[in-house]
Design an enzyme around this catalytic site. Structure first.
Site, PDB file in Angstrom:
ATOM      1  N   TYR A 442     -22.437  64.969  16.283  1.00  0.00           N
ATOM      2  CA  TYR A 442     -22.599  63.666  16.940  1.00  0.00           C
ATOM      3  C   TYR A 442     -22.884  62.542  15.948  1.00  0.00           C
ATOM      4  CZ  TYR A 442     -27.705  64.813  17.425  1.00  0.00           C
ATOM      5  OH  TYR A 442     -29.019  65.166  17.250  1.00  0.00           O
ATOM      6  N   GLU A 443     -22.799  61.304  16.466  1.00  0.00           N
ATOM      7  CA  GLU A 443     -22.880  60.074  15.654  1.00  0.00           C
ATOM      8  C   GLU A 443     -21.775  60.022  14.599  1.00  0.00           C
ATOM      9  OE1 GLU A 443     -24.517  58.103  17.104  1.00  0.00           O
ATOM     10  OE2 GLU A 443     -25.853  59.391  18.236  1.00  0.00           O
ATOM     11  N   GLY A 444     -20.611  60.499  14.957  1.00  0.00           N
ATOM     12  CA  GLY A 444     -19.482  60.544  14.035  1.00  0.00           C
ATOM     13  C   GLY A 444     -19.474  61.875  13.316  1.00  0.00           C
TER      14      GLY A 444
END
Length: 596
Positions: A442-444
């Site tokens: 997550y978060e890229g």
């Protein structure tokens, strides 16, 4: 289960001896009166709170998970979470690094950073609730209107209200340009927003009285793709004129995800059915505003993985000293017992030292980045602020990807130390492995971070940011290159710096002919640069430790041994990574998709 003791001594070493934070803060008017005593007091109190209040809830929270009520569309967090959050708020921890104008304590990011390491070691799932709130605070502070700041920031700072980021939709993950949520303008200046979001961490819970959702959506006639995205503030409860909570807004949780780890955090499917919101920043410029939140989140995910690396290492060490199994290859070390503790075995020590080195390298690295953020925000010299901002931009994808990769390795090694017991949930180690795995996603995803580093941050400015950071490394190498005592650290650091320069130029030349060369090289390239950064900090730490290794404080002897292990056992993987990065795109792209 297990134990956690905040590594305050190593934090103090990084802040006071390596980074000389007190001297740095004196150059920043906002923080010029902060001294070592204040820093140490915050660390000590933070260590008590995280070890005594949060850590005991980690295992139980994972086992219990969150509870969703389909009738009321509400989520109840695990037992003790809500009460711990009240202690967090009452203790003023939510306000630690926030602006005094909104009720904050006005302490620097570098101090808040150390506290967040402790929070994540103690309980990552719980920490995500206030962690996301801090990102929302940063975004609103930077891009909100005066009225929005006045209404919402004091509530976020106090911790009375929490925040989320609502980006992802079922049909699109990283490619936000595909999102479909719509926002319709209203006569009173508000917007009515309709859409569906998924994977929203802390999207619904019972820990705070209100939740402020930062939602990406499209206004009418918006351009297609990422250039047509706007950002909106959508409260769970609409605020009253007196600042309290009023009418319920139609943004609701449709379900919570059943997932591999971080069970104590509610990962929600959020439905907006004409929910009322207010635009943040300019229409169609939502990603620019949201990047403040996203970058804060990426740094925060790095801290999550540092926290997990540290706590997994601590527990593995305790187990390795207590568990007896076989005899040392060089003869019994505890002849009075039927076997020796497993810490006598070389490969057990390799696993333990891997966790220790990756934790200590990450601690130095992230503290440095946090200090650069303080300089970016508060240094009186504009040139210094610009230089710090460039460096933070360069290093952020490395914080997110390299530290999370390493935590996956380190927690897996720590679980391996336990043998079969590591696979059994009652010991608590397998939870750290499960929790660590999401941090790569997550978060890229880490591939996205690698593409950002190589494609945008390095090749995008023809290597200017990387060269500036490389100049610091070069200066350190030149200053200490003739010191024979440091040669075991300086020589591989300088050698890797030269190799990164050559590798960057080679990939850049290939990319002119074929853009797929960037995608093929990006992931191993980021790990190579990550090791360059760690090598730089470990060499500096080794220099300090060498100067003090004969003192009565065994800390420096330990630090030196860890640095030697890093350079001997972990940094050499760069040789393989460089070969992978240089191998090109042909071996990846030659096979037709229908042949897979």
């Amino acid at each position: 289960m297990g134990q956690y003791v905040a590594p305050i001594r190593d934090m103090q070493f990084v802040l006071h001896e390596l980074l000389k934070v007190e001297d740095e803060l004196k150059t920043l008017p906002n923080y010029s009166e902060i001294d070592a005593d204040i820093i140490n007091q915050v660390l000590e109190e933070g260590g008590k709170f995280t070890a005594e209040v949060l850590f005991p809830l980690n295992h139980s929270g994972d086992r219990e998970g969150c509870h969703y009520d389909g009738a009321t569309k509400t989520v109840t967090t695990p037992k003790g979470f809500k009460e711990a959050y009240k202690q967090y708020v009452d203790g003023g921890w939510a306000a630690l690094a926030c602006d005094p104008e909104y009720g904050g304590q006005g302490l620097p990011v570098v101090m808040n950073n150390s506290f967040y390491e402790m929070l994540n070691s103690a309980n990552q799932a719980w920490t995500m609730y206030p962690g996301l709130s801090h990102g929302a605070y940063e975004c609103l502070k930077e891009h909100g209107t005066d009225d929005q700041k006045k209404t919402y920031l004091p509530k976020l700072v106090s911790g009375e209200w929490t925040g989320t980021m609502c980006l992802t939709e079922p049909h699109c993950g990283t490619d936000l340009g595909m999102l479909r949520s719509k926002a319709l303008p209203q006569a009173d200046g508000s917007w009515l927003i309709t859409g569906n979001k998924i994977f929203i961490s802390a999207g619904e819970h019972d820990m705070s009285e209100n939740i402020l959702h930062l939602v990406l959506a499209r206004v009418p006639d918006a351009p297609e793709g990422s250039k047509g995205i706007s950002l909106f503030l959508v409260p769970k409860f609409l605020p009253n004129a007196d600042g309290g909570i009023g009418e319920r807004n139609p943004i609701t949780c449709g379900a919570i995800e059943e997932k591999m780890g971080i069970h104590g955090n509610s990962t929600c499917q959020m439905n907006l059915d004409g929910a009322k919101g207010w635009i943040i920043g300019q229409p169609n410029k939502g990603l620019n505003a949201m990047f403040v939140f996203m970058n804060a989140a990426r740094l925060g995910v790095g801290m999550q993985s540092l926290g997990l690396t540290e706590v997994a290492y601590q527990n593995a060490v305790t187990y390795a000293k207590d568990r007896i199994q076989m005899r040392s290859l060089t003869g019994p070390k505890n002849p009075e017992k039927p076997a020796d503790p497993i810490i006598v075995h070389p490969d057990v020590r390799r696993m333990l030292l891997t966790g220790r080195a990756y934790a200590e390298g990450a601690r130095a690295f992230t503290s440095y980045v946090a200090l650069q953020i303080d300089r970016e925000l508060h240094h009186p010299d504009e040139d210094v602020r610009k230089e710090a901002a460039d460096e933070v931009a360069l290093l952020t994808p490395i914080v997110k990807a390299f530290i999370t990769d390493n935590a996956w390795i380190a927690t897996s090694e720590a679980m391996q130390v336990y043998g079969g017991h590591g696979y059994i949930s009652e010991w608590g180690m397998e939870q750290y492995v499960r929790d660590a795995r999401i941090n790569l996603i997550y978060e890229g995803t880490n591939t996205i971070q690698a593409l950002d580093l190589l494609g945008r941050k390095i090749l995008g400015d023809n290597g200017a940011k990387l060269r500036k950071f490389g100049e610091k490394i070069k200066a350190f190498v030149e200053e200490n290159g003739l010191d024979e005592n440091l040669s075991e650290f300086i020589t591989p650091l300088g050698d890797l710096g030269d190799k990164v320069t050559k590798l960057t130029m080679e990939i850049g030349m290939k990319a002119f002919q074929n853009a797929d060369e960037v995608g093929a090289a990006a992931v191993p390239y980021l790990r190579v640069v990550g090791h360059l950064v760690y090598s730089y900090f470990f060499a500096q730490m080794a220099k300090i430790a060498l100067e003090k290794q004969d003192s009565s404080d065994t800390f420096y002897k330990t630090k030196l041994a860890t640095a030697r292990f890093y350079f001997a056992r972990l940094q050499p993987e760069t040789a393989t990574l460089i070969r992978q990065a240089r191998s090109g795109a042909a071996n990846l792209m030659a096979l037709d998709a229908d042949l897979f």
